[in-house]
Write a protein that holds these residues in place. Structure first.
Motif, PDB file in Angstrom:
ATOM      1  N   GLN A   3      52.728  36.070  47.410  1.00 46.42           N
ATOM      2  CA  GLN A   3      52.075  36.426  46.151  1.00 46.42           C
ATOM      3  C   GLN A   3      53.092  37.039  45.187  1.00 46.42           C
ATOM      4  OE1 GLN A   3      48.571  38.528  48.164  1.00 46.42           O
ATOM      5  NE2 GLN A   3      47.606  37.536  46.404  1.00 46.42           N
ATOM      6  N   MET A  25      42.869  41.216  38.105  1.00 50.29           N
ATOM      7  CA  MET A  25      43.717  40.034  38.080  1.00 50.29           C
ATOM      8  C   MET A  25      45.067  40.320  38.736  1.00 50.29           C
ATOM      9  SD  MET A  25      43.084  38.240  34.385  1.00 50.29           S
ATOM     10  CE  MET A  25      41.438  37.809  33.812  1.00 50.29           C
ATOM     11  N   SER A  27      45.634  42.557  40.973  1.00 51.61           N
ATOM     12  CA  SER A  27      45.357  42.693  42.405  1.00 51.61           C
ATOM     13  C   SER A  27      45.228  41.334  43.077  1.00 51.61           C
ATOM     14  CB  SER A  27      44.074  43.501  42.603  1.00 51.61           C
ATOM     15  OG  SER A  27      43.686  43.528  43.969  1.00 51.61           O
ATOM     16  N   GLU A  28      44.548  40.407  42.413  1.00 54.41           N
ATOM     17  CA  GLU A  28      44.364  39.068  42.971  1.00 54.41           C
ATOM     18  C   GLU A  28      45.709  38.372  43.177  1.00 54.41           C
ATOM     19  OE1 GLU A  28      40.832  36.969  42.934  1.00 54.41           O
ATOM     20  OE2 GLU A  28      40.807  38.920  43.904  1.00 54.41           O
ATOM     21  N   ALA A  29      46.705  38.744  42.372  1.00 56.89           N
ATOM     22  CA  ALA A  29      48.036  38.144  42.495  1.00 56.89           C
ATOM     23  C   ALA A  29      48.948  38.934  43.422  1.00 56.89           C
ATOM     24  CB  ALA A  29      48.677  38.009  41.119  1.00 56.89           C
ATOM     25  N   GLY A  30      48.378  39.915  44.132  1.00 55.62           N
ATOM     26  CA  GLY A  30      49.131  40.605  45.169  1.00 55.62           C
ATOM     27  C   GLY A  30      49.468  42.051  44.917  1.00 55.62           C
ATOM     28  N   ARG A 330      35.728  32.102  46.752  1.00 54.73           N
ATOM     29  CA  ARG A 330      36.177  33.463  47.027  1.00 54.73           C
ATOM     30  C   ARG A 330      34.959  34.375  47.158  1.00 54.73           C
ATOM     31  NH1 ARG A 330      41.134  35.141  46.957  1.00 54.73           N
ATOM     32  NH2 ARG A 330      41.699  37.320  46.608  1.00 54.73           N
ATOM     33  N   ILE A 346      43.464  32.933  37.875  1.00 49.12           N
ATOM     34  CA  ILE A 346      44.693  33.096  38.635  1.00 49.12           C
ATOM     35  C   ILE A 346      44.859  31.855  39.511  1.00 49.12           C
ATOM     36  CG2 ILE A 346      45.975  34.521  40.272  1.00 49.12           C
ATOM     37  CD1 ILE A 346      45.376  35.945  37.662  1.00 49.12           C
ATOM     38  N   PRO A 348      45.332  29.310  42.382  1.00 54.30           N
ATOM     39  CA  PRO A 348      45.025  29.504  43.805  1.00 54.30           C
ATOM     40  C   PRO A 348      46.248  29.821  44.659  1.00 54.30           C
ATOM     41  CG  PRO A 348      43.847  27.615  42.943  1.00 54.30           C
ATOM     42  CD  PRO A 348      44.795  28.037  41.871  1.00 54.30           C
ATOM     43  N   ARG A 351      47.117  33.549  45.119  1.00 53.58           N
ATOM     44  CA  ARG A 351      46.106  34.468  45.629  1.00 53.58           C
ATOM     45  C   ARG A 351      46.046  34.423  47.145  1.00 53.58           C
ATOM     46  NH1 ARG A 351      41.054  32.698  41.860  1.00 53.58           N
ATOM     47  NH2 ARG A 351      40.293  34.778  42.236  1.00 53.58           N
ATOM     48  N   THR A 352      45.281  35.343  47.700  1.00 49.82           N
ATOM     49  CA  THR A 352      45.002  35.288  49.125  1.00 49.82           C
ATOM     50  C   THR A 352      44.031  34.142  49.378  1.00 49.82           C
ATOM     51  OG1 THR A 352      43.226  36.900  48.816  1.00 49.82           O
ATOM     52  CG2 THR A 352      45.378  37.742  49.485  1.00 49.82           C
TER      53      THR A 352
END
Length: 378
Positions: A3, A25, A27-30, A330, A346, A348, A351-352
């Motif tokens: 990420q 956002m 956070s979603e990217a790590g 998600r 974001i 895919p 992301r996790t």
């Protein structure tokens, strides 16, 4: 793929929507996001309806995956308690009115003294400077001041409300994320942080770029609903079918417009909506009103003419197209119930896993992790 924001620490002092969505956002990217809330009650959004077993859905949707630290920022020891986090943080996001963070000892200059590399993002309605800098407001006020509301305000006795929070999200969240990422890139070259001044009202201007061209640069008078994009033309409007469902006609290009007219049987003498837009639109409305949306939907889809039946949010979430693309895969845990998380723009691969389940931390859940004693801050 790793990420892109892994190992980035974000301190989140924001509330409600613009800031929390921006940090979500990240956070979603790590990024690791630490959300600071007042003790006992937390931020107001925790108490908004609707709820699942007492947990606010709106709060959970915007704050899952973040850490929660309860702290009274007005207490004398708050700055000392936060110093270890401030020293190693990469990003700070705050959403108070100008001057508030300074009074708390957490203004940009004070924080920069502790950490010169920090990217400090302030999100406000009108910016850090100017005559209206400290004025109170919400999305409706910001889009009103940006001239957006005047473009399609509806009848005087029943004004049209905006369908989305353009200033909050488009003028606050998105510019914050974009500029934070730009600042992190710049820091790689300079080693220095920066103070980002994000004004939601200013960000709203971009949503009516054509109005800027016509009304500002060309100096033309733009009456409500009198532009090609706000209802002046028959080919770009909303119409009602016989069952009350709306049909979105977006056939701006001539080839799409003619294809649409063929589907509904529009007479040739009423197809030029530049000559007589009122008569043309009235005939379109009459013809679409003869049949239910279930009749028009398949025909318009087959004609591929930029026209479609307007869906409800629930219908959109079940749309086979979005399902096939995994838009709602998600998941989010709210009081033990697994529900779809809010789709965010974001990619895919950054992301996790799509099916990973996140949740919103309980108030003060991470105080011990970061060495903040809640007993000293109540």
């Amino acid at each position: 793929m790793t990420q892109p924001l892994k190992d980035i620490l974000v301190l989140d002092f924001s509330t409600l929507l613009p800031g929390p969505m921006a940090t979500l956002m990240l956070s979603e990217a790590g990024a690791e996001v630490v959300k600071f809330e007042r003790p006992v009650t937390g931020e107001d959004a925790r108490h908004t309806d609707p709820k699942i077993d007492g947990e606010s859905i709106g709060f959970a949707v915007l704050n899952h995956g973040k850490r929660s630290v309860a702290i009274d920022l007005k207490s004398n020891d708050a700055l000392d308690a936060l110093r270890p986090l401030l020293e190693k943080a990469d990003v700070l996001v705050e959403q108070f009115r100008p001057g508030v963070m300074e009074r708390l000892g957490l203004g940009y200059e004070a924080v920069r003294t502790i950490n010169p590399q920090i990217v400090y993002c302030s999100i406000t309605g009108y910016g850090q400077t100017g005559p209206k800098a400290t004025a109170a407001g919400h999305d409706l006020n910001y889009v009103g001041d940006a001239g957006v509301l005047s473009l399609s305000r509806g009848p005087d006795d029943r004004p049209t409300m905006p369908f989305g929070l353009m200033a909050d999200i488009g003028g606050g969240t998105y510019p914050a994320v974009v500029n934070i990422l730009l600042a992190l890139m710049a820091r790689q070259k300079t080693g220095q942080g920066v103070h980002l001044d994000i004004a939601m009202s200013e960000g709203a201007f971009a949503f009516a770029y054509w109005a800027h061209a016509e009304g500002v640069i060309a100096g033309q008078e733009i009456a409500s609903a009198d532009s090609r994009l706000t209802g002046r033309l028959a080919r770009y409007r909303l119409y009602s079918a016989a069952d009350g469902r709306q049909i979105a006609v977006g056939a701006l290009e001539e080839k799409f417009w003619q294809a649409f007219c063929d589907v509904i049987g529009q007479p040739q003498d009423l197809r030029d909506d530049w000559v007589d837009p009122v008569a043309c639109a009235a005939e379109v409305a009459r013809r679409l009103g003869r049949q239910p949306s279930t009749h028009w939907g398949p025909l318009l889809m087959a004609a591929d003419c930029c026209c479609s039946v307007v869906k409800t949010p629930a219908e959109s979430a079940a749309d086979p197209h979005f399902t096939a693309r995994g838009v709602f895969e998600r998941k989010l845990d709210i009081s033990g119930r697994e529900v779809p998380a809010l789709p965010l723009p974001i990619a895919p691969q950054f992301r996790t896993g799509a099916g990973s389940v996140g949740r919103a931390a309980t108030l003060g859940e991470d105080n011990a992790r970061f060495g903040v004693d809640p007993r000293k801050t109540e």
